[in-house]
Each structure stands twice: as structure tokens, then as C-alpha cells.
Design a protein around this motif. Structure first.
Motif, short mmCIF file in Angstrom:
data_model
loop_
_atom_site.label_atom_id
_atom_site.label_comp_id
_atom_site.label_asym_id
_atom_site.label_seq_id
_atom_site.Cartn_x
_atom_site.Cartn_y
_atom_site.Cartn_z
N LYS A 12 -5.87 8.67 -15.66
CA LYS A 12 -5.96 7.53 -14.74
C LYS A 12 -4.64 6.78 -14.80
O LYS A 12 -4.11 6.51 -15.90
CB LYS A 12 -7.10 6.60 -15.16
CG LYS A 12 -7.23 5.39 -14.26
CD LYS A 12 -8.37 4.49 -14.66
CE LYS A 12 -8.37 3.29 -13.76
NZ LYS A 12 -9.66 2.81 -13.42
N ILE A 13 -4.09 6.46 -13.65
CA ILE A 13 -2.84 5.72 -13.55
C ILE A 13 -3.17 4.30 -13.09
O ILE A 13 -3.87 4.11 -12.10
CB ILE A 13 -1.88 6.38 -12.55
CG1 ILE A 13 -1.54 7.80 -13.02
CG2 ILE A 13 -0.62 5.53 -12.39
CD1 ILE A 13 -0.77 8.62 -12.00
N ARG A 14 -2.63 3.33 -13.84
CA ARG A 14 -2.79 1.92 -13.46
C ARG A 14 -1.41 1.31 -13.32
O ARG A 14 -0.63 1.31 -14.27
CB ARG A 14 -3.58 1.16 -14.53
CG ARG A 14 -4.97 1.72 -14.73
CD ARG A 14 -5.77 0.96 -15.75
NE ARG A 14 -4.94 0.33 -16.76
CZ ARG A 14 -5.34 -0.67 -17.55
NH1 ARG A 14 -6.53 -1.15 -17.47
NH2 ARG A 14 -4.53 -1.17 -18.45
N THR B 150 0.83 -1.20 0.00
CA THR B 150 0.00 0.00 0.00
C THR B 150 0.86 1.25 0.00
O THR B 150 0.64 2.17 -0.77
CB THR B 150 -0.94 0.00 1.22
OG1 THR B 150 -1.72 -1.18 1.20
CG2 THR B 150 -1.83 1.23 1.22
N LYS B 151 1.89 1.28 0.85
CA LYS B 151 2.77 2.44 0.91
C LYS B 151 3.52 2.58 -0.41
O LYS B 151 3.64 3.68 -0.95
CB LYS B 151 3.75 2.32 2.08
CG LYS B 151 4.61 3.54 2.24
CD LYS B 151 5.48 3.46 3.48
CE LYS B 151 6.33 4.72 3.61
NZ LYS B 151 7.25 4.63 4.73
N GLN B 152 4.02 1.47 -0.94
CA GLN B 152 4.74 1.52 -2.21
C GLN B 152 3.82 2.02 -3.32
O GLN B 152 4.21 2.86 -4.12
CB GLN B 152 5.29 0.13 -2.58
CG GLN B 152 6.11 0.12 -3.85
CD GLN B 152 7.37 0.96 -3.76
OE1 GLN B 152 8.07 0.90 -2.77
NE2 GLN B 152 7.63 1.76 -4.76
N SER B 153 2.60 1.55 -3.35
CA SER B 153 1.67 1.98 -4.38
C SER B 153 1.36 3.47 -4.26
O SER B 153 1.31 4.17 -5.26
CB SER B 153 0.38 1.17 -4.31
OG SER B 153 0.63 -0.17 -4.66
N ASP C 145 4.43 5.29 -5.48
CA ASP C 145 4.53 5.16 -6.93
C ASP C 145 3.48 6.00 -7.64
O ASP C 145 3.77 6.65 -8.64
CB ASP C 145 4.41 3.70 -7.36
CG ASP C 145 5.68 2.89 -7.06
OD1 ASP C 145 6.76 3.49 -6.97
OD2 ASP C 145 5.56 1.67 -6.91
N LEU C 146 2.26 6.01 -7.11
CA LEU C 146 1.20 6.82 -7.71
C LEU C 146 1.57 8.30 -7.69
O LEU C 146 1.37 9.01 -8.68
CB LEU C 146 -0.13 6.61 -6.99
CG LEU C 146 -0.90 5.37 -7.38
CD1 LEU C 146 -2.08 5.15 -6.43
CD2 LEU C 146 -1.38 5.45 -8.81
N ALA D 11 3.52 0.75 -15.54
CA ALA D 11 2.36 1.60 -15.25
C ALA D 11 1.86 2.21 -16.55
O ALA D 11 2.65 2.60 -17.41
CB ALA D 11 2.74 2.70 -14.26
N LEU D 12 0.55 2.26 -16.65
CA LEU D 12 -0.10 2.90 -17.80
C LEU D 12 -0.79 4.15 -17.31
O LEU D 12 -1.47 4.14 -16.28
CB LEU D 12 -1.13 1.96 -18.42
CG LEU D 12 -0.61 0.61 -18.91
CD1 LEU D 12 -1.77 -0.25 -19.38
CD2 LEU D 12 0.40 0.80 -20.02
#
Length: 126
Positions: A74-76, A4-7, A10-11, A82-83
Motif C-alpha cells: 500500500k502506498i500512502r 489528482t493528476k499529480q497523485s 506519483d503513485l 510517501a510510505l
């Protein structure tokens, strides 16, 4: 570090990279792009495919538009890829007409750093 923290980190990084990419586009900032793009970067726009060097040469020329603005994106994140799917508007300098572009930028985390490896834009007049 938990996922969760990494995401979240990264986001935040990818969101800033998306903003930087679009600001560099409007400003014809090839130097900033050289920092954002992977060595094997490829971009596709209507009718044209460019490698990194061709794109840097192209982007250094004055842009044919002004007022480039992100409208939504939107970031995926898919593991180390990542897209970023987005929509932007801009005004053509030649006739003052506002146009819209759709884009997908692909980033990959390489040696701990996100770099743009591919971009595709559906953008009339770009």
C-alpha cells in the motif's frame, strides 16, 4: 497540474520504485540501489541499522534467499513524503523454507524526484 493528476503520476512512479527496490534486492544490485537511495538513507532490519554506504556494501553480497515476491503493498502519499507498507515472501537458500517479510519504505520527493530515505524490514533470515 491538478492534485489528482499529480497523485496518479506519483503513485505510478512510487509503485515502479517499489518493484525496482525489490528486484534490486533479489539481484544484489548495488548499482540500482545507489540510484534509488538518498545520500542520508538509513535501513533497519532485525538487530541492525545501516547507513547508505553500509547497505550498498551489504546488498552487493549474494542474497541468502531466492524467489523474492511481493504479495501486497500500500502506498500512502503525505505531501512530499510517501510510505510504502508491504509484504513479501522468499525462500531461504540454506534450508528451502519459505518466509515472509513485512516492510515499510519511506520516500521523499527531493528536487522533483522520489528517493528512498529510510527502510525498515521485519524479515527473518534476511
Amino acid at each position: 497540474m491538478n492534485d489528482t493528476k499529480q497523485s496518479a503520476e506519483d503513485l505510478a512512479i512510487l509503485e515502479q520504485l517499489n518493484l525496482d527496490y525489490n528486484q534490486a534486492d533479489q539481484a544484489s544490485d548495488a548499482k540500482r540501489f545507489s540510484e534509488l537511495l538518498a545520500e542520508d538513507f538509513i535501513v533497519q532490519t532485525p538487530g541492525v541499522t545501516r547507513n547508505r554506504e553500509e547497505f550498498l556494501e551489504y546488498i552487493a553480497k549474494p542474497r541468502p534467499f531466492k524467489d523474492l515476491a511481493l504479495r501486497d503493498f500500500k502506498i500512502r502519499i503525505l505531501s512530499d513524503v510517501a510510505l510504502i507498507h508491504g509484504r513479501a515472501t522468499y525462500t531461504m537458500l540454506s534450508d528451502g523454507v519459505e518466509q515472509e517479510a513485512l516492510y515499510t519504505d519511506t520516500y521523499q520527493k527531493r528536487e522533483g524526484t522520489w528517493v528512498c530515505v529510510a527502510a525498515c524490514a521485519i524479515a527473518p533470515g534476511a
